[in-house]
Write a protein that holds these residues in place. Sequence first.
Motif, PDB file in Angstrom:
ATOM      1  N   GLY A   1       0.830  -1.203  -0.142  1.00 41.46           N
ATOM      2  CA  GLY A   1       0.054   0.141   0.108  1.00 41.46           C
ATOM      3  C   GLY A   1       0.982   1.330   0.030  1.00 41.46           C
ATOM      4  O   GLY A   1       0.376   2.238   0.460  1.00 41.46           O
ATOM      5  N   GLN A   2       2.320   1.077  -0.563  1.00 41.51           N
ATOM      6  CA  GLN A   2       2.986   2.292  -0.420  1.00 41.51           C
ATOM      7  C   GLN A   2       3.254   2.882  -2.105  1.00 41.51           C
ATOM      8  O   GLN A   2       3.070   1.771  -3.100  1.00 41.51           O
ATOM      9  N   SER A   3       3.591   3.983  -2.237  1.00 40.81           N
ATOM     10  CA  SER A   3       4.106   4.301  -3.723  1.00 40.81           C
ATOM     11  C   SER A   3       5.325   3.833  -4.090  1.00 40.81           C
ATOM     12  O   SER A   3       6.399   4.347  -3.046  1.00 40.81           O
ATOM     13  N   PRO A   4       5.678   3.312  -5.054  1.00 38.41           N
ATOM     14  CA  PRO A   4       7.323   3.149  -5.429  1.00 38.41           C
ATOM     15  C   PRO A   4       8.001   4.174  -5.461  1.00 38.41           C
ATOM     16  O   PRO A   4       9.044   4.244  -4.838  1.00 38.41           O
ATOM     17  N   ALA A   5       7.450   5.368  -6.023  1.00 37.81           N
ATOM     18  CA  ALA A   5       8.210   6.682  -6.106  1.00 37.81           C
ATOM     19  C   ALA A   5       8.755   6.908  -4.960  1.00 37.81           C
ATOM     20  O   ALA A   5       9.843   7.321  -4.475  1.00 37.81           O
ATOM     21  N   ALA A   6       7.817   7.111  -3.689  1.00 40.37           N
ATOM     22  CA  ALA A   6       8.082   7.537  -2.524  1.00 40.37           C
ATOM     23  C   ALA A   6       9.308   6.785  -1.877  1.00 40.37           C
ATOM     24  O   ALA A   6      10.044   7.217  -1.203  1.00 40.37           O
ATOM     25  N   VAL A   7       9.177   5.293  -1.943  1.00 38.38           N
ATOM     26  CA  VAL A   7      10.139   4.380  -1.335  1.00 38.38           C
ATOM     27  C   VAL A   7      11.294   4.568  -2.023  1.00 38.38           C
ATOM     28  O   VAL A   7      12.610   4.670  -1.422  1.00 38.38           O
TER      29      VAL A   7
END
Lengths: 366, 286
Positions: A48-54
């Motif tokens: 449930g996270q955004s790849p870009a943010a990670v």
Amino acid sequence: MTTSALPASPARPRGAAFRTTLEETLLPPVVALLIALVIGDLLILSFGQSPAAVYRLLLEGTWGNSYGAGQVLYKATTLTFTGLAVALGLRAGVFNIGAESQLAAGGFAAALAGLWLPAGFPTIIAVVVCLLAAALAGGLCGAIPGVMKARFGAHEVIVTIMLNFIVLALLNYVVAAKLHVPETLHTPEIRAGAVSRLADQFGAFHGSAANWTMLAALLAAACMAFYLFRTRRGYELRAVGLQPEAAEFGGVSVGGVWIRALAVSGAIAGMGGINYVLGYKHYYEEGFAGGAGFLGIAVALVGRNHPAGVVVAALLFATLSQGGLAIHALVPKQMVEVLQAIVILAVAVSVPEVRRLLRASRRVEA
Amino acid sequence: MTILAFLAQTLRIAVPYLFAAAGGVLAERSGVVSLSLEGFMLSGAFSAALGSYYSGNAWVGVLCGLLGGAVFGLLHAVASLRYRADQVVVGIAINLLVVGITRFFLRLAFGSSSNSPRIEAFSGNGFFSSPLIPIGLLVIPLVAWLVYRTPYGLRLRAVGEHPEAAISLGVPVNRVRYIAVILSGALAGLGGTYLALDQHQFTDQMTAGRGYIALAAIIFGRWDPIRAGIACLLFAAAETLQIRLQGVEAIPSQFVGMIPYVLTIVALAGIVGRANPPAALGKASE
């Protein structure tokens, strides 16, 4: 299925062979990284996270600040040594799985030499003595599977795996029974040969473990490139790796090359031990190798067994390792371990597959 | 009486080795390198823990452990047979992959980085405390029968020794190998299942090199199931001795732990008779 490829068309332009090699060398790791990227995205999305943010967090935590960058360079240093070790073996057609214990043996020998030399001994000479001790210990661990292979035909993969267990248990025993500082699992601090961390010396890299050993790693890569591609010994080594029967026919002692390759491979892995012992903690500690030897296999594969490729791959894997700590706020840091293994698997799969596809498409063109 | 207790403990310790070695013999005799036994076991242990925890039934755990091992067996088979990847590299990648995946899901499922909560396991005591103990003892003779006394076993040995000859006789080489490798994953998975159920939980990297010891037993047993089984019992006896001698200063436990690995190197040097691996080991069929 066809076993023999069609003969190359005589009409192919000059330089085509070089282009072929380049494509077959560079494409597999790129494909592998793309596969890992896709799987990584899926894992991140499943959380449930955004790849870009990670990925942003990963870059900020590594190259985005001086401490992170220093830690990446420190980790890349050890990985360069173990990656070069595995790559050198593979160039000769032998697979050294023992880098983990060779690294530990090298670190231990360097610590012993550093303890044995008197305090105040000229640092430059002490460093060389410790480095030689590390190379000797690692080289010895590598020579055993080499002799076993050349003399008895024992598969080096099995012997090096068994030696990993034996050598690490032996080192644990010696440290635990004879050498450790009470209440710890490490030896006393070395008296000579300690190298300052760059952080202490110049205030660079903000408290990280980066140290002068990284120059030694680059030097080792350069020496290995020279050895492989500019010396007769290196030529023999590569000939054996490509076609042992043909090399034997050409007058090369295949068994001798195997022994030499595994011994030198072990020596390179062993030298990696100084990064921790001389450059960072200044003592030998149980478990300091922490999987860097096994990750060296991945580094060599992604670097396609070329010293320059190994350096680049070591930086990549070190960035992932250090970045894993940074992304822990969003996704479990264990995700990085999964991705590293997927990169290895994907390289293994894409090397023969890419070659097959490239050749098939060329055949269509022709 | 103490000898009996020693033997009982040896058998219990041998069970995971027996399962993994039985599986490994199948894969290796078919010509596929079994470096991934460690990963198969670990994945079996973790799936068994998951299954048993969520169902509250140990048998569901056994089934999940079997499947958990088989899934990675399939992955190994696809990578090394369909894509003809280097089998040694695939084996190592799978071992690393399983360590990462189990850690990842340990956190995801149980929010812990070291171990699962207590799981349901078999009750009872002694030899029949777990049905996996008698099954584990039977699996070696069963595999020996499979390899030496069945048509599948004949094909298995043929594709491991001389795949080209097998092809010319119409044996579907890759199908025989797929079955062998998936079976090896399932059997090694059962070995891991036994560990998880025996300890009533999954702990990070709980197989602790047992897959490599099983591989050592296969080599020491010269790729024969019965001899490999005996080697497993031998290694388990050494481990039992190590546990019994704990606290005795004279013999450091590290040295007893080394026995299987040292014996394997000795075996490879041909000192206990020439060790001849299957001729096509590690070579994917064209």
